[in-house]
Design a protein around this motif. Structure first.
Motif, short mmCIF file in Angstrom:
data_model
loop_
_atom_site.label_atom_id
_atom_site.label_comp_id
_atom_site.label_asym_id
_atom_site.label_seq_id
_atom_site.Cartn_x
_atom_site.Cartn_y
_atom_site.Cartn_z
N GLU A 63 -36.90 41.98 -66.27
CA GLU A 63 -37.19 42.90 -67.37
C GLU A 63 -35.91 43.55 -67.88
OE1 GLU A 63 -39.36 47.21 -68.13
OE2 GLU A 63 -39.91 46.04 -66.35
N LEU A 64 -35.06 44.01 -66.96
CA LEU A 64 -33.80 44.66 -67.36
C LEU A 64 -32.91 43.70 -68.14
CD1 LEU A 64 -32.84 46.65 -64.13
CD2 LEU A 64 -33.77 47.57 -66.25
N ALA A 65 -32.79 42.47 -67.63
CA ALA A 65 -31.92 41.50 -68.30
C ALA A 65 -32.43 41.16 -69.69
CB ALA A 65 -31.82 40.23 -67.44
N THR A 119 -30.53 40.21 -79.39
CA THR A 119 -29.49 39.22 -79.68
C THR A 119 -30.08 37.82 -79.71
OG1 THR A 119 -27.86 40.63 -78.59
CG2 THR A 119 -27.26 38.32 -78.93
N TYR A 120 -31.01 37.56 -78.81
CA TYR A 120 -31.66 36.24 -78.76
C TYR A 120 -32.37 35.93 -80.08
CZ TYR A 120 -34.84 32.55 -77.14
OH TYR A 120 -35.54 31.38 -77.00
N PHE A 121 -33.08 36.91 -80.61
CA PHE A 121 -33.80 36.68 -81.87
C PHE A 121 -32.84 36.59 -83.06
CE2 PHE A 121 -37.61 38.31 -79.60
CZ PHE A 121 -38.47 37.27 -79.92
N GLN A 122 -31.65 37.15 -82.91
CA GLN A 122 -30.67 37.08 -83.99
C GLN A 122 -29.95 35.74 -84.02
OE1 GLN A 122 -28.19 40.44 -83.12
NE2 GLN A 122 -29.31 41.81 -84.47
N HIS A 133 -30.77 42.46 -87.93
CA HIS A 133 -30.71 43.44 -86.84
C HIS A 133 -32.01 44.22 -86.71
CE1 HIS A 133 -26.46 43.01 -85.79
NE2 HIS A 133 -26.23 42.81 -87.08
N SER A 134 -32.53 44.70 -87.81
CA SER A 134 -33.73 45.54 -87.77
C SER A 134 -34.95 44.76 -87.28
CB SER A 134 -34.03 46.11 -89.16
OG SER A 134 -32.97 46.93 -89.59
N GLN A 135 -35.14 43.56 -87.82
CA GLN A 135 -36.29 42.76 -87.41
C GLN A 135 -36.20 42.36 -85.94
OE1 GLN A 135 -35.85 39.71 -90.53
NE2 GLN A 135 -37.98 40.11 -91.10
N ALA A 136 -35.01 41.91 -85.54
CA ALA A 136 -34.82 41.49 -84.15
C ALA A 136 -35.02 42.65 -83.19
CB ALA A 136 -33.42 40.90 -83.97
N GLY A 137 -34.51 43.83 -83.55
CA GLY A 137 -34.66 45.01 -82.70
C GLY A 137 -36.11 45.45 -82.58
N GLU A 171 -23.26 29.44 -72.38
CA GLU A 171 -23.31 29.10 -73.80
C GLU A 171 -24.67 29.46 -74.37
OE1 GLU A 171 -20.89 27.92 -75.76
OE2 GLU A 171 -19.55 28.22 -74.05
N PRO A 172 -24.76 29.89 -75.63
CA PRO A 172 -26.04 30.32 -76.22
C PRO A 172 -27.18 29.33 -76.03
CG PRO A 172 -24.24 30.79 -77.72
CD PRO A 172 -23.65 30.00 -76.59
N HIS A 173 -26.90 28.03 -76.12
CA HIS A 173 -27.99 27.05 -76.00
C HIS A 173 -28.40 26.84 -74.56
CE1 HIS A 173 -24.41 24.58 -75.19
NE2 HIS A 173 -25.23 23.76 -74.55
#
Length: 226
Positions: free
Chosen positions: A82-84, A91-94, A102-106, A221-223
């Motif tokens: 949960e913390l991670a 950032t994952y959704f961005q 930023h707003s939508q992802a947050g 790496e992101p992927h």
């Protein structure tokens, strides 16, 4: 927070059976306790339920019990995850497939923590309900089911490319992640009733350790991160 802490300090009991001072005077016994399942605990005879232990002895008892460390890692996989995720979901959704602002992802990421309002307590409630019918085995099945579903749903979430489906699975996953937290502490008091504080402290530390460990996955790496 300070008001709630003050009310707890001045109005709540020290122990599920009452105030510690009163229990020590009366020598509380597991045989007259309705909140403990004597068939599942390793009490001998009429040994007092509340015993004075030095903090060092309590910690030694708790840290030498392998069940404490099993729950430590269970909590690392529930609260640690949960913390991670809380720190990385926006950032994952961005950056991953969705490329949201930023707003939508947050906003979407905040839904993950919102289930804490009820789901953590729900994990403890289901633990108690299952214990009513199946004793400690019911509590362990509840914990196992919550952890398995948490893991399966996290894998499913990582494979989704549709934002609508991702939000739906995220909410379901979040429920089981928070329920796992409550389910862990539905078992903790029964590991060593004479060293509950020490067991609780060690298990709770697993959440922080898990958070640090799982955070390292996002340094890949992101992927590869999910």
């Amino acid at each position: 927070l300070l008001i709630v802490a003050g009310r707890l300090f001045f109005t709540s009991d020290d122990h599920p059976l009452g105030q510690f001072a009163d229990l020590l005077k009366e020598g509380g016994s597991p045989n007259n306790s309705t909140f403990l399942d004597n068939r599942r605990l390793s009490f001998s005879g009429d040994a007092p339920l509340v015993v004075r232990f030095s903090p060092l002895l309590a910690f030694r008892r708790a840290s030498s019990d392998f069940r404490t460390w099993l729950l430590f890692w269970h909590y690392a996989c529930s609260f640690g995850a949960e913390l991670a995720l809380t720190g990385n979901l926006a950032t994952y959704f961005q950056t991953h497939t969705f490329h949201l602002g930023h707003s939508q992802a947050g906003l979407i990421a905040s839904l993950f923590g919102l289930t804490n309002l009820y789901a953590r307590a729900l994990g403890g409630i289901t633990s108690d309900l299952m214990a009513k019918h199946w004793g400690m085995r019911g509590r362990l099945w509840n914990l196992s089911l919550c952890l398995v579903l948490e893991g399966v749903l996290l894998i499913v979430f990582s494979r989704i490319n549709s934002i609508g489906a991702a939000i739906t699975v995220l909410l379901i996953f979040s429920n089981f992640a928070q329920m796992s937290n409550g389910a862990v502490f539905g078992v903790v008091p029964y590991v060593d009733p004479k060293s509950i504080g020490a067991v609780s402290g060690i298990v709770a530390a697993g959440g922080s350790i898990g958070g640090v460990l799982w955070e390292q996955l996002f340094k890949l790496e992101p992927h590869q991160a999910m």
